[in-house]
Design an enzyme around this catalytic site. Structure first.
Site, PDB file in Angstrom:
ATOM      1  N   LYS A 122     -21.544  -6.979  46.282  1.00 22.37           N
ATOM      2  CA  LYS A 122     -21.837  -5.810  45.350  1.00 22.37           C
ATOM      3  C   LYS A 122     -23.274  -6.007  44.879  1.00 22.37           C
ATOM      4  O   LYS A 122     -24.386  -5.701  45.665  1.00 22.37           O
ATOM      5  CB  LYS A 122     -21.047  -5.926  44.146  1.00 22.37           C
ATOM      6  CG  LYS A 122     -19.395  -5.798  44.608  1.00 22.37           C
ATOM      7  CD  LYS A 122     -18.653  -5.705  43.177  1.00 22.37           C
ATOM      8  CE  LYS A 122     -17.120  -5.687  43.660  1.00 22.37           C
ATOM      9  NZ  LYS A 122     -16.702  -4.385  44.194  1.00 22.37           N
TER      10      LYS A 122
ATOM     11  N   ARG B  12     -17.208   7.108  38.771  1.00 22.73           N
ATOM     12  CA  ARG B  12     -18.058   6.096  38.662  1.00 22.73           C
ATOM     13  C   ARG B  12     -19.142   5.993  39.230  1.00 22.73           C
ATOM     14  O   ARG B  12     -19.318   6.043  40.425  1.00 22.73           O
ATOM     15  CB  ARG B  12     -17.104   4.780  39.098  1.00 22.73           C
ATOM     16  CG  ARG B  12     -17.807   3.350  38.664  1.00 22.73           C
ATOM     17  CD  ARG B  12     -16.904   2.244  39.136  1.00 22.73           C
ATOM     18  NE  ARG B  12     -17.007   2.061  40.449  1.00 22.73           N
ATOM     19  CZ  ARG B  12     -16.528   1.128  41.392  1.00 22.73           C
ATOM     20  NH1 ARG B  12     -15.841   0.010  40.681  1.00 22.73           N
ATOM     21  NH2 ARG B  12     -16.892   0.864  42.468  1.00 22.73           N
TER      22      ARG B  12
END
Lengths: 409, 409
Positions: free
Chosen positions: A222, A368
């Protein structure tokens, strides 16, 4: 209005001390990438580094590269580079396996360190793999899962709790736990704490040692930009190094792996967290991402992350779009993301992707948007917000093609 | 003599139906690589494939590649390609995690399938990680390790044994177990069997289903040429698919991973062997290696492997060098390697490396030479044997520089 907002955004970009780092990433044309919290973008240096590892170290060096290219030391050396990003000492972090596998190791280790206690306390809605990894130990008869809403965690910490397991920044809402307070509460109850840093490590300041955290795990793909399915990392506070015994006792966690003895004896220190042969290609890619994050600096990343999300909300407000924000309104209380609740969140997400704005959807009704501060511009915020406004104004989610669910959403 | 042997070798090479495949691998100049059983050589196609995955799928496709490049299906699709190499059905094999982690999953699963039995039976001197992975479960109180010499395994199979865990081809000696007979003996005793194929899969015919094997694991970076620390694979016979419950219950093993539910429910079939997010770079490299092995064909590889090692021994004999062979003399009873015992094995190995002949040493006194049949020539056998003869004749192992032990040997 669009022009005025773009003008303001460009002024912010011009003043942004991190603006130059965008060019260190490869970003496709015509895309505003708001999903770096799911898969970080590709550092431009990664392809040549991998080419060198593959052709030079593997192809030419062959088996000798375990020594000559120090493959054997990569789990430790990359761990040591991750350590300062999360407030740990270099000898307290190791890069290995997946987040899920590392969770299992540390949950099991905690259970052994708290004999007579079987409860692993977490919260409902925590990232699924965190909850699922308890299930495996539950089925083995070794653990018992207890879930309590975040407001009620402190009172759920009784004398049966071996470990409090929480994700620092919530994957879906971006809410951030008070790491110091919860760690103290757990310790006061005689429990250990394991923090999952997947949504905070590399994007926000994390200070594991200042909070006296016991264990942590985190994700490499990430905010660390290590590539799809990159190796994860694990932290064990030095005070626990001798007491930690994790059950995945593979040969790379052995005190002397190349003695090839029949009996397992754990390596001293963080090395005993290792299990099998480390994945060199994945580690090499992870190292490039980690180096880049370290060069930019977590404090600067966090400042920009807050500024980006505040500006995004400001732009939405100027356009007069009022969506239900499930992330905390206070930017200091959330991770590097904004999440909105909408019954048509899936189709809105698809409509945005159709316009080149890649965010993601989280079941059942969350849109999101992640703001990876290393490579996003204020201009991207202005444009992404405008696209969201237009998708909403035009009712674009009603287009049936935006309701075809794919395997991964 | 050297010329005559080289002449014979070149005639054998000229008649070798696999000779053309050598050019599909990148091999450094001046090196005879006899360690493909530790790290397989680099297929020439791998760098461009990784370049495509990194720049195209990760860089351009970003998160979308989980669907558009079918990253989500790679563990299964590569597993399906490995399956025919080991006598399994495509739905019985999955590529994931390390060999060590997969051993843990399947040992634990076997223990649950044989309630009341705690013994995991193996042999002393099995590859260390196989033995060590039992230790973790032993420490958890779930398993009990029992070791019996290979001649006494059948009588050690009593009613306490849940699982017989063996490596098909011994990593050190190259001895091959009779998979069918031992599997039957275990079943007759009510136990399950887990075969570690790390030193046979991709080099020798393996027929898991014909032997009625229950479980298997194997390594991706030896004969499958998947690169350093490549993902491993795991096999579960279809008849056990519903009964297998492994404790590393990560989100990728969930029935519906992207439903993000709080409760774990295992995927049907082999998918439940998965744990965390799969390592895409490692899987992509593994796939190139697997495709190449499948193209060459295991039967042809095995035939050539036997011919290579027989020729190597023949050349040693012609030179009059009589070393203690610890591998079986019958090439049909051994893996794709020859191992010799010598008190100075370490220094001999180093002296050979100094001459460009890369084999390896296994503590305390084994010189192990692997004959990866996909890219070795009979000429390499003639020359490697000559180097060994000369090292021996000159006493080159007495050179002190050959006695400096490195981290990985």
């Amino acid at each position: 209005m669009r022009d005025a907002l773009l003008q303001r955004a460009r002024e912010l970009d011009a003043a942004d001390p991190l603006a130059g780092f965008r060019d260190r990433f490869m970003l496709p044309d015509g895309v505003i990438y708001l999903d770096g919290n799911s898969l970080g973008a590709l550092p431009k240096e990664t392809p040549s580094r991998l080419e060198c590892v593959i052709r030079g170290e593997w192809g030419e060096g062959l088996i000798r590269s375990w020594n000559s290219a120090d493959w054997i030391g990569m789990t430790r050396s990359i761990g040591a580079k991750i350590a300062p990003l999360v407030g740990a000492n270099p000898n307290e972090v190791i890069a290995c396996d997946s987040t899920s596998v590392n969770l299992f190791k540390l949950i099991a280790a905690a259970l052994e360190m708290r004999p007579g206690r079987k409860v692993i306390l977490s919260e409902p809605g925590n990232f699924p793999t965190d909850l699922y990894m308890i299930a495996g130990l539950e089925r083995q008869g070794l653990a018992q899962r207890r879930l309590a809403d975040r407001g009620k965690l402190a009172e759920a910490l009784d004398a049966d709790v071996a470990l409090l397991l929480l994700t620092h920044v919530h994957y879906k809402t971006g809410e951030m736990h008070d790491m110091a307070a919860l760690t103290k509460a757990a310790h006061d109850a005689g429990a250990l704490v394991l923090w999952d840093l997947s949504h905070s490590g590399g994007a926000l300041p994390v200070d594991l040692n200042a909070c006296e955290a016991d264990f942590a795990v985190g994700c490499g793909y990430k905010y660390l930009n290590g590539g799809p399915g990159a190796p994860a990392y694990a932290f064990v506070a030095e005070r626990h190094h001798e007491a930690v015994h994790q059950p995945l006792t593979g040969w790379f966690g052995h005190e002397v792996p190349f003695a090839f003895s029949d009996d397992y004896s754990p390596a001293p220190g963080i090395d005993r967290l290792q299990c099998g042969t480390p994945p060199i290609l994945g580690l090499a890619a992870l190292e490039v991402g980690v180096d880049l994050v370290a060069e930019i600096g977590v404090d600067r990343l966090a400042r920009k992350s807050r500024a980006l999300s505040e500006f995004f909300l400001e732009v939405l407000g100027e356009w007069g779009l009022d969506l239900e924000l499930v992330s905390p309104l206070d930017s200091a209380a959330r991770g590097s993301q904004l999440s909105f609740r909408h019954p048509e969140a899936y189709a809105i997400c698809q409509a945005l992707i159709g316009r080149g704005v890649i965010g993601d959807f989280r079941d059942p009704d969350i849109l999101r948007l992640g703001f990876a501060p290393a490579y996003l511009r204020f201009e991207d915020m202005a444009e992404a917000a405008r696209h969201l406004v237009e998708v909403h104004a035009n009712g674009e989610w009603q287009n049936p093609e935006f309701n075809q669910r794919a395997a991964v959403t």
